[in-house]
Design a protein around this motif. Structure first.
Motif: not given
Length: 138
Positions: A23, A88, A90, A97-99, A101, A111, A113-115, A131
């Motif tokens: 995290q 979050e 991570r 990676w930014q999650r 919503m 949801i 995930d952005y790298q 996701l």
């Protein structure tokens, strides 16, 4: 063809060994990049939205118009969201990676995930992964 290439890139990233997931604290630069791209899509300014993409993504699509068309067709919740909430950040296998919503115009929640990659131009989006829906549990 480009949408398929984008999907292949995402599949390759998903197949990478995860390793330890740590995290991270919030990163204002990452947050500004993601929210800036959402603002550009809401304004249908594909040229500006494209500036937030990494060199890899820019190379895959070549033009802002092709990139915008892919997002409109493949990620309509990103192209015209009703609301966006950053979750979050991570570290996964050395990458950030930014999650996120996203609630779409129909009220459905997604949801993603952005790298993120840091470039000389600042933080840029290198991949987006939708996701799977976790469903409703008890």
């Amino acid at each position: 063809m480009r949408l398929t290439a984008y999907g292949c890139l995402l599949a390759a990233l998903m197949a990478m060994p995860i390793g330890a997931v740590a995290q991270e604290t919030r990163n204002p630069g990452i947050e500004a990049t993601i929210l800036g791209q959402f603002d550009a899509f809401k304004a249908q300014d594909f040229g500006r939205a494209f500036t937030y993409a990494s060199p890899t993504i820019k190379g895959m699509f070549g033009t802002a118009e092709r990139f915008g068309m892919m997002v409109q067709n493949g990620y309509p919740m990103v192209a015209q969201p009703s609301s966006v909430r950053l979750l979050e950040l991570r570290s996964v296998a050395g990458g950030l990676w930014q999650r996120v919503m996203v609630t779409d115009q129909g009220g459905r929640t997604h949801i993603l995930d952005y790298q993120m990659v840091e470039t000389p131009e600042g933080w840029q989006i290198n991949a987006v992964q939708l996701l799977p829906d976790a469903g409703v549990g008890a």
